[in-house]
Design an enzyme around this catalytic site. Structure first.
Site, PDB file in Angstrom:
ATOM      1  N   VAL A  99      13.570  -2.456  13.822  1.00  0.00           N
ATOM      2  CA  VAL A  99      14.762  -3.073  14.406  1.00  0.00           C
ATOM      3  C   VAL A  99      15.995  -2.288  13.976  1.00  0.00           C
ATOM      4  CG1 VAL A  99      16.145  -5.167  14.619  1.00  0.00           C
ATOM      5  CG2 VAL A  99      13.654  -5.333  14.338  1.00  0.00           C
ATOM      6  N   VAL A 151      12.374  -0.590  18.346  1.00  0.00           N
ATOM      7  CA  VAL A 151      11.228   0.204  18.783  1.00  0.00           C
ATOM      8  C   VAL A 151       9.962  -0.430  18.225  1.00  0.00           C
ATOM      9  CG1 VAL A 151      10.155   2.483  18.795  1.00  0.00           C
ATOM     10  CG2 VAL A 151      12.649   2.284  18.815  1.00  0.00           C
ATOM     11  N   THR A 194      22.163   4.534  15.909  1.00  0.00           N
ATOM     12  CA  THR A 194      23.535   4.039  16.046  1.00  0.00           C
ATOM     13  C   THR A 194      24.457   4.841  15.141  1.00  0.00           C
ATOM     14  OG1 THR A 194      22.674   1.831  16.512  1.00  0.00           O
ATOM     15  CG2 THR A 194      24.992   2.001  15.890  1.00  0.00           C
ATOM     16  N   ALA A 215      16.449  -0.146   5.031  1.00  0.00           N
ATOM     17  CA  ALA A 215      14.983  -0.114   5.038  1.00  0.00           C
ATOM     18  C   ALA A 215      14.451   1.022   5.896  1.00  0.00           C
ATOM     19  CB  ALA A 215      14.446  -1.454   5.535  1.00  0.00           C
ATOM     20  N   ASP A 216      15.103   1.278   7.029  1.00  0.00           N
ATOM     21  CA  ASP A 216      14.626   2.339   7.913  1.00  0.00           C
ATOM     22  C   ASP A 216      14.729   3.704   7.250  1.00  0.00           C
ATOM     23  OD1 ASP A 216      17.409   2.008   7.981  1.00  0.00           O
ATOM     24  OD2 ASP A 216      17.587   2.861   9.989  1.00  0.00           O
ATOM     25  N   ARG A 217      15.745   3.904   6.430  1.00  0.00           N
ATOM     26  CA  ARG A 217      15.920   5.191   5.753  1.00  0.00           C
ATOM     27  C   ARG A 217      14.822   5.407   4.715  1.00  0.00           C
ATOM     28  NH1 ARG A 217      21.920   5.410   3.704  1.00  0.00           N
ATOM     29  NH2 ARG A 217      21.453   7.657   3.545  1.00  0.00           N
TER      30      ARG A 217
END
Length: 265
Positions: A7, A13, A137, A113-115
């Site tokens: 998210v 995705v 973004t 978290a995505d990093r």
């Protein structure tokens, strides 16, 4: 099969894994107003399109891994897993989750978290030292040491944010399509703006990565640079520093984190 959900602030995705292979993927808009029930309906519609999954939500899914940069969406997805997926193991990337990558920053809990998930995948696929450039973004640059440690990074405005800012703040400018222009020297306002975006971001990537690589390794050529994110293809052909393009890097990282945590549940 394993359902992975990444998210982001703008897009979400989703990827479906059969073992180590991603066999299906979807991209939808992120909407923080969606309730757990609305998300469940949306997931059921997407899952229903895959021939190996059943008609009921959860059929064929034996694991779920989620990371989110939007806390309200993470909360609703937690409700989805609890109410609609029953006993299916679900790993949500948040403090306490085992990643296998030490986070050597001043405030580890502040790192998105995505990093961290991108760093996990980079270490597994390419080893360190490495730099992950994620065109979302925001455009993020994340550094992994030769020992597989996450040591920090850079956050810059993303391509879409920059395009919107030009259209909003420029009195005689308007929002444009993000596309590669005919030449660097624009022959009209739209092409001039497109050139500024495409070649400006390519120059930013090259400049930031070169500086990071000099801090990261004695020999900057030892650093592997991986690009990911929906807008990465716009810059790939113009950047001189990107070694690898992996569009599903975050989803791959989610699969790895799921495997490292599911046995603890």
């Amino acid at each position: 099969m394993l359902l992975t959900i990444d998210v982001g602030n703008t897009h979400t995705v989703l990827g479906l894994f059969d073992g180590e292979d991603i066999v299906e993927h979807w991209r939808i808009s992120t909407d923080s107003r969606r309730t757990a029930d609305e998300l469940a309906v949306l997931l059921q519609g997407l899952m229903g399109m895959h021939p190996l999954l059943g008609d009921e939500l959860g059929d064929g899914i034996d694991g779920i891994a989620i990371c989110a940069t939007v806390p309200s969406v993470l909360h609703e997805l937690r409700e989805v897993t609890r109410r609609y997926y029953g006993d299916v193991p679900a790993v949500l990337v948040e403090p306490g989750v085992k990643t296998g990558v030490p986070i050597l920053t001043d405030h580890p809990k502040e790192v998105g978290a995505d990093r961290i998930i991108n760093a996990v995948a980079a270490v597994e696929l390419y080893g360190g030292p490495a730099i992950v450039v994620d065109f979302g973004t925001a455009t993020t640059f994340d550094a992994v040491s030769a020992r597989g440690e996450y040591i920090g990074g850079v956050i810059a405005p993303g391509i879409e944010i920059s395009v919107e800012a030009l259209g909003v703040k420029g009195a005689q400018l308007r929002k444009i399509e993000v596309a590669r222009p005919r030449s660097v020297i624009g022959k009209n306002t739209v092409e001039a703006m497109q050139s500024g975006i495409v070649y400006g971001f390519a120059g930013q990537v090259d400049g930031v990565v070169n500086r990071m690589a000099r801090e990261l390794a004695d020999d900057p050529d030892d650093v592997t640079v991986i690009a990911t994110g929906g807008l990465a293809p716009m810059v790939l052909g113009e950047s001189s520093v990107i070694d690898e393009h992996e569009p599903w890097l975050t989803l791959m990282g989610l699969r790895l984190v799921y495997e490292r945590n599911v046995s603890r549940m």
